[in-house]
Write an enzyme that holds these catalytic residues in place. Structure first.
Site, PDB file in Angstrom:
ATOM      1  N   HIS A   1       3.939  -2.637 -11.396  1.00 49.57           N
ATOM      2  CA  HIS A   1       3.662  -2.673  -9.949  1.00 49.57           C
ATOM      3  C   HIS A   1       4.413  -3.824  -9.285  1.00 49.57           C
ATOM      4  O   HIS A   1       5.028  -3.642  -8.229  1.00 49.57           O
ATOM      5  CB  HIS A   1       2.162  -2.821  -9.700  1.00 49.57           C
ATOM      6  CG  HIS A   1       1.822  -3.091  -8.264  1.00 49.57           C
ATOM      7  ND1 HIS A   1       1.652  -2.091  -7.337  1.00 49.57           N
ATOM      8  CD2 HIS A   1       1.649  -4.259  -7.588  1.00 49.57           C
ATOM      9  CE1 HIS A   1       1.387  -2.622  -6.153  1.00 49.57           C
ATOM     10  NE2 HIS A   1       1.381  -3.940  -6.281  1.00 49.57           N
ATOM     11  N   GLU A   2       4.375  -4.999  -9.913  1.00 49.90           N
ATOM     12  CA  GLU A   2       5.099  -6.139  -9.337  1.00 49.90           C
ATOM     13  C   GLU A   2       6.600  -5.890  -9.337  1.00 49.90           C
ATOM     14  O   GLU A   2       7.310  -6.311  -8.416  1.00 49.90           O
ATOM     15  CB  GLU A   2       4.758  -7.421 -10.104  1.00 49.90           C
ATOM     16  CG  GLU A   2       3.291  -7.821 -10.038  1.00 49.90           C
ATOM     17  CD  GLU A   2       2.746  -7.906  -8.616  1.00 49.90           C
ATOM     18  OE1 GLU A   2       3.520  -8.211  -7.690  1.00 49.90           O
ATOM     19  OE2 GLU A   2       1.544  -7.649  -8.424  1.00 49.90           O
TER      20      GLU A   2
ATOM     21  N   HIS B   1       7.794  -4.128  -6.292  1.00 50.64           N
ATOM     22  CA  HIS B   1       8.171  -4.976  -5.159  1.00 50.64           C
ATOM     23  C   HIS B   1       9.612  -5.466  -5.293  1.00 50.64           C
ATOM     24  O   HIS B   1      10.328  -5.597  -4.298  1.00 50.64           O
ATOM     25  CB  HIS B   1       7.217  -6.167  -5.048  1.00 50.64           C
ATOM     26  CG  HIS B   1       5.828  -5.788  -4.614  1.00 50.64           C
ATOM     27  ND1 HIS B   1       5.578  -5.066  -3.475  1.00 50.64           N
ATOM     28  CD2 HIS B   1       4.620  -6.036  -5.186  1.00 50.64           C
ATOM     29  CE1 HIS B   1       4.269  -4.885  -3.346  1.00 50.64           C
ATOM     30  NE2 HIS B   1       3.678  -5.449  -4.367  1.00 50.64           N
TER      31      HIS B   1
END
Length: 229
Positions: A96-97, A100
Site C-alpha cells: 500500500h505504501e 503512494h
C-alpha cells in the site's frame, strides 16, 4: 440540525472510530499469523522494481502504524512489525505504501493536491484556537465576513484535506492489490490482504466524516454568532 451534528461529533464519530480501529487491529493480528514467502521489505522492493521505480528506498522506521511514503526523501518507511515480517498483513501494508510511491512517480494529481493543502492545514491550526478561545470577541472584531473566512480556514480546509485523502488512499490500495494479483498471490491470502486494506481505508472514511461534521457544526455556530454581532 445543530443538535444532530453535535450528537454525531460527541457520540457517533467516536463510536465509529472505535469500531473501525478495533476491526483494523483484529484483522492485522489475525492476518499476521498467515505466512508469506516475502517480508514486507521484500514485497515493497519487488513492487517498486516491477514498476520501474529505482529512486525510492525502502527503510525501517520505529514505532507501530508509522508506515508511510515520504515523497521529499523518496523513501517507503515501514514500521518494525512490517519491515521484516513474513505475513499477509505486513505485505499488504508495505505494498500500500508503495502504491503512494507509484502515485508520486506517475504524477497522480490528487496526491499533488493533498500535498499542496498542507500549508493551508498549518493556517487552520492557527485559526481553530482563535475561534475556540476568542469566541464572541472574534466575531465582533472580524465581523460576519471575517468570521466566515476564519471558519473556512479553520474547519473547511481540514474537511477538504480529508476528502482529498480518501481517493488517494483508495487508489494506493488498488495499486497494491493489482500488483499482488499480478505477482500470483494465493486467492485466500489476496482476500485477506484486501480485507486488511479495506479496514485501513475505513479509518480515513471516519476521519473525513468527522472533519466534515465538525466543519458544518462550528461554521454554523460561529457564523450564527457573527450575524448576531
Amino acid at each position: 440540525m445543530g443538535d444532530l451534528l453535535f450528537l454525531l461529533l460527541l457520540i457517533g464519530i467516536p463510536a465509529m472510530s472505535q469500531f473501525v480501529s478495533t476491526q483494523l487491529r483484529r484483522h492485522f493480528v489475525q492476518f499476521s499469523r498467515d505466512p508469506m514467502p516475502l517480508s514486507g521489505r521484500e514485497a515493497a522492493e519487488r513492487m517498486l522494481y516491477s514498476n520501474g521505480i529505482q529512486d525510492v528506498q525502502v527503510i525501517s522506521t520505529e514505532g507501530q502504524l508509522t508506515d508511510h511514503y515520504d515523497p521529499a526523501n523518496k523513501t517507503v518507511n515501514l514500521s518494525q512489525v512490517v519491515f521484516d515480517a513474513h505475513n499477509v498483513a505486513a505485505v499488504a501494508v508495505a505494498t500500500h505504501e508503495c502504491g503512494h510511491a507509484l502515485q508520486d512517480a506517475s504524477g497522480y494529481p490528487l496526491m499533488w493536491l493533498r500535498s499542496s493543502l498542507i500549508p493551508l492545514m498549518r493556517m487552520s491550526n492557527v485559526a481553530i484556537p482563535l475561534l475556540a478561545f476568542g469566541g464572541a470577541g472574534v466575531s465582533q472584531l472580524l465581523g460576519h465576513h471575517g468570521t466566515a473566512l476564519l471558519c473556512l480556514a479553520g474547519f473547511g480546509v481540514p474537511a477538504l484535506f480529508s476528502l482529498v485523502t480518501l481517493p488517494v488512499e483508495f487508489n494506493a490500495s488498488r495499486r497494491a492489490l493489482k500488483w499482488l494479483q499480478e505477482a500470483g498471490m494465493a486467492d485466500d491470502n489476496y482476500k485477506r490482504a484486501r480485507k486488511s486494506l479495506f479496514w485501513a481505508a475505513m479509518t480515513y472514511v471516519v476521519g473525513a466524516l468527522g472533519a466534515i461534521a465538525q466543519a458544518f457544526y462550528f461554521a454554523r455556530l460561529f457564523l450564527g454568532r457573527g450575524r448576531q454581532s
